[in-house]
Design a protein around this motif. Structure first.
Motif, short mmCIF file in Angstrom:
data_model
loop_
_atom_site.label_atom_id
_atom_site.label_comp_id
_atom_site.label_asym_id
_atom_site.label_seq_id
_atom_site.Cartn_x
_atom_site.Cartn_y
_atom_site.Cartn_z
N GLY A 47 -2.69 5.82 -8.06
CA GLY A 47 -3.83 6.32 -7.30
C GLY A 47 -4.92 5.30 -7.10
N SER A 78 -6.76 -1.88 -7.21
CA SER A 78 -6.52 -2.80 -6.08
C SER A 78 -6.57 -2.09 -4.74
N THR A 83 0.83 -1.21 0.00
CA THR A 83 0.00 0.00 0.00
C THR A 83 0.87 1.26 0.00
N ASP A 129 1.84 -15.11 3.11
CA ASP A 129 1.53 -15.86 4.35
C ASP A 129 0.04 -16.18 4.51
N GLU A 155 -5.08 -7.91 -1.40
CA GLU A 155 -4.39 -8.68 -2.44
C GLU A 155 -4.31 -10.18 -2.13
C1 LIG Z 1 5.05 -0.25 -6.43
C2 LIG Z 1 3.57 -0.50 -6.43
C3 LIG Z 1 2.71 0.41 -7.00
C4 LIG Z 1 1.32 0.20 -6.96
N1 LIG Z 1 0.48 1.17 -7.45
C5 LIG Z 1 -0.86 1.01 -7.30
C6 LIG Z 1 -1.76 2.06 -7.63
O1 LIG Z 1 -1.36 3.15 -8.05
N2 LIG Z 1 -3.10 1.85 -7.44
C7 LIG Z 1 -3.60 0.65 -6.97
O2 LIG Z 1 -4.81 0.51 -6.82
N3 LIG Z 1 -2.75 -0.34 -6.63
C8 LIG Z 1 -1.41 -0.19 -6.77
N4 LIG Z 1 -0.57 -1.21 -6.40
C9 LIG Z 1 -1.13 -2.43 -5.81
C10 LIG Z 1 -1.59 -2.13 -4.39
O3 LIG Z 1 -0.70 -1.23 -3.79
C11 LIG Z 1 -1.68 -3.39 -3.55
O4 LIG Z 1 -2.33 -4.41 -4.23
C12 LIG Z 1 -2.46 -3.10 -2.26
O5 LIG Z 1 -1.88 -2.00 -1.60
C13 LIG Z 1 -2.47 -4.31 -1.36
O6 LIG Z 1 -3.01 -3.93 -0.13
P1 LIG Z 1 -3.15 -5.01 1.02
O7 LIG Z 1 -3.67 -4.29 2.20
O8 LIG Z 1 -3.88 -6.17 0.51
O9 LIG Z 1 -1.64 -5.51 1.27
P2 LIG Z 1 -0.34 -4.73 1.74
O10 LIG Z 1 -0.48 -3.27 1.58
O11 LIG Z 1 0.82 -5.37 1.06
O12 LIG Z 1 -0.25 -5.04 3.29
C14 LIG Z 1 0.01 -6.34 3.77
C15 LIG Z 1 0.23 -6.26 5.25
O13 LIG Z 1 0.23 -7.57 5.81
C16 LIG Z 1 1.33 -7.71 6.69
N5 LIG Z 1 1.62 -9.14 6.78
C17 LIG Z 1 1.97 -10.01 5.81
N6 LIG Z 1 2.10 -11.26 6.31
C18 LIG Z 1 1.84 -11.18 7.62
C19 LIG Z 1 1.82 -12.12 8.69
N7 LIG Z 1 2.13 -13.42 8.51
N8 LIG Z 1 1.52 -11.69 9.93
C20 LIG Z 1 1.24 -10.37 10.16
N9 LIG Z 1 1.25 -9.43 9.20
C21 LIG Z 1 1.54 -9.84 7.94
C22 LIG Z 1 2.41 -6.85 6.05
O14 LIG Z 1 3.42 -6.55 6.96
C23 LIG Z 1 1.56 -5.64 5.66
O15 LIG Z 1 1.32 -4.83 6.78
C24 LIG Z 1 0.81 -0.99 -6.41
C25 LIG Z 1 1.68 -1.93 -5.84
C26 LIG Z 1 3.04 -1.69 -5.83
C27 LIG Z 1 3.94 -2.69 -5.17
#
Ligand SMILES: Cc1cc2nc3c(=O)[nH]c(=O)nc-3n(C[C@H](O)[C@H](O)[C@H](O)COP(=O)(O)OP(=O)(O)OC[C@H]3O[C@@H](n4cnc5c(N)ncnc54)[C@H](O)[C@@H]3O)c2cc1C
Length: 504
Positions: A51, A368, A45, A207, A352
């Motif tokens: 955006g 996403s 994130t 994980d 994700e």
């Molecule tokens: C460089 C980049 C640019 C992007 N640009 C965009 C964009 O412009 N717009 C868009 O919509 N999407 C974009 N994406 C995709 C989007 O950012 C991600 O898909 C989204 O932020 C995922 O959010 P999430 O909360 O699912 O996971 P994450 O934000 O990855 O958070 C996962 C969390 O889980 C924790 N975690 C993992 N395993 C464990 C465990 N076993 N125990 C405890 N904690 C754990 C991690 O520490 C973290 O805090 C981009 C991604 C990247 C990498």
């Protein structure tokens, strides 16, 4: 570490976990948010650039864009949930509660437009939207809610019995104990650590997907791993060069200085990500390098953050930014319904690590963050009100200090090599068959260690080996090239079929 109880346990503090915790807290639950991260940058994130898309005047067109980007494979019901809830979720939570100030121009919000979006509909802050959402959201949850936050705390294993989940084993500093919960919400992000080149943070080891799959939850669409066409790799690390740069007029040139994308797709540089990614790879293989030429517009003025990043990485962007594809996003994950409910009782997955059906075989840019927000809120709300029950937790083995230091490093190297070569941007049936053999052996070796000792890095390796096998298996079972699952041999076979038979 003490055994604890909580109404709702959220695992992961990216946008999806924060949204889930926010909604459960607002609905009156006692909420614990555990994250293995020590810093915000350890979630994808934080890194998001372009955006977050919202629904403007034409929800049907937004839905159509998502379905088209997915090659018609997105689940229309899931897409409808996303599109219908997008604007309220962004306004009520990110703007009104958390106070994020998205960029404006003289007419109101400065909506951006990215590849395959029919109209400008993307809210952003500079080209670094992720950190401008993530940091205030983390602060809001810490300062304005009753949520208990446990940082540097990893979930290792779900506590479950007969199709029902009762919480998770949490670990910190080599010590662990169960946290029992009325409901458990996985929000653990992506799988970038399975590939040698990824835009994700290093510890994106899948994980949540592994824990859920090992507990018997359904997973789906695991073969659909999205590769971003334009990442810049230097000795300092990998960073993404957002699609928005191509949207502004950035042009891809091969090692001979020639623009090549018009030969691959009518939309040239703004073609679908998988098409551009394969073209970049093929041109790099043939001519040694590909550069993104940003001389056609004022790059430093329009992308100051990216220009600074290039300079910080020693990249002279004025001679074109060297780019190559990198693993970026997993469209599949733990199979969930429209409230984030998995196939196991009291287990949810959001963001994700989940498969809602919104992305199908390929994801539309900037959807996403939105999916994590919308499903996080819905799951958080739904998860409230279940009784907290205690059962006998699984027994983890005492930590053995003698875990060979290079064990995880060596296994990760092997795993990444096979994922890159056989389960990457281009696959073949034979390569996938061989990859499964290697990954099965590797998982066996890791499992043998997990049976004798407990450590976070070993569990991360176990997650990676479980998820790698799930991806390879799903890819092998799908013999159709679609979205970001590209089978070079299926494509060749299809081309052969179209060649007219020679006349006798
Ligand atoms: C460089 C980049 C640019 C992007 N640009 C965009 C964009 O412009 N717009 C868009 O919509 N999407 C974009 N994406 C995709 C989007 O950012 C991600 O898909 C989204 O932020 C995922 O959010 P999430 O909360 O699912 O996971 P994450 O934000 O990855 O958070 C996962 C969390 O889980 C924790 N975690 C993992 N395993 C464990 C465990 N076993 N125990 C405890 N904690 C754990 C991690 O520490 C973290 O805090 C981009 C991604 C990247 C990498």
């Amino acid at each position: 570490m003490q055994e604890t109880k909580t109404g709702v346990l959220v695992v992961g503090a990216g946008i999806a976990g924060l949204a889930a915790a926010f909604a459960a807290d607002r609905a009156g639950a006692d909420v614990t948010l555990a994250t293995k991260a020590e810093r915000p940058e350890e979630a994808s994130t934080w890194w998001a650039q372009g955006g977050i898309a919202v629904t403007r005047d034409d929800p049907e067109q937004f839905a159509a864009d998502i379905r088209d980007a997915s090659a018609g494979t997105a689940d229309p019901d899931a897409v409808e949930v996303l599109v219908e809830n997008a604007t309220d979720a962004v306004r009520d939570v990110l703007i009104d509660a958390v106070g994020i100030e998205f960029d404006t121009n003289g007419d109101g919000y400065d909506f951006g437009r990215e590849a395959a979006h029919d109209e400008p509909r993307i809210l952003h802050v500079d080209a670094q939207t992720g950190k401008h959402i993530h940091v205030p959201f983390l602060n809001y949850v810490a300062d304005e809610t009753d949520i208990t936050i446990r940082e540097d705390t990893a979930a290792l294993e779900l506590v479950r019995h007969e199709g029902k989940v009762y919480g998770a084993i949490l670990e910190r500093d080599g010590d662990w104990a169960p946290t029992f919960a009325g409901a458990t919400i996985l929000a653990t992000g992506g799988v970038g650590a399975l590939y040698p080149r990824s835009t994700n943070p290093d510890d994106a080891t899948g994980d949540g997907i592994a824990m859920a799959a090992l507990a018997g939850a359904d997973v789906a669409d695991m073969e659909f791993v999205q590769f971003h066409p334009t990442a810049c790799h230097t000795d300092e690390g990998t960073f993404l060069v957002s699609e928005a740069v191509r949207g502004e007029g950035g042009v891809l040139r091969n090692g001979d200085g020639e623009r090549f994308m018009p030969e691959y797709h009518p939309d040239a540089e703004l073609g679908p990500r998988d098409v551009v990614a394969r073209a970049v790879r093929s041109e790099r293989d043939a001519s040694g390098e590909v550069r993104l030429d940003v001389s056609g517009f004022d790059f430093a003025e329009q992308f100051p953050g990216l220009a600074a990043k290039c300079e910080g990485h020693g990249v002279d962007w004025e001679s074109g930014i060297p780019v190559a594809p990198a693993q970026h996003f997993l469209c599949g994950g733990v199979a969930v319904d429209d409230r984030g409910r998995s196939s196991l009782d009291r287990l949810y997955a959001v963001g994700e690590c989940s498969r809602t059906g919104v992305h199908g075989a390929n994801r539309l840019a900037s959807t996403s963050l939105l999916e994590g927000l919308v499903w996080g809120l819905r799951a958080g709300e739904d998860a409230v009100g279940h009784p907290v029950e205690r059962i006998e937790p699984p027994e983890l083995l005492e930590r053995d200090p003698d875990l060979p230091a290079n064990f995880a490093r060596e296994k990760f190297r092997r795993l990444r090599r096979v994922m890159d070569q056989q389960v990457g941007i281009e696959r073949t049936s034979e390569g996938l068959r061989r990859a499964q053999g290697v990954l099965r052996r590797l998982k066996g070796e890791v499992d043998a260690y997990v049976r004798t000792r407990t450590s976070r890095s070993l569990y991360e390796l176990r997650s990676a080996s479980v998820v790698a096998l799930l991806i390879a298996r799903a890819a092998a079972e799908n013999d159709e090239s679609v979205g970001c699952h590209y089978l070079a041999d299926a494509d060749a076979a299809a081309a052969d079929e179209q060649v007219p038979a020679e006349s006798p």
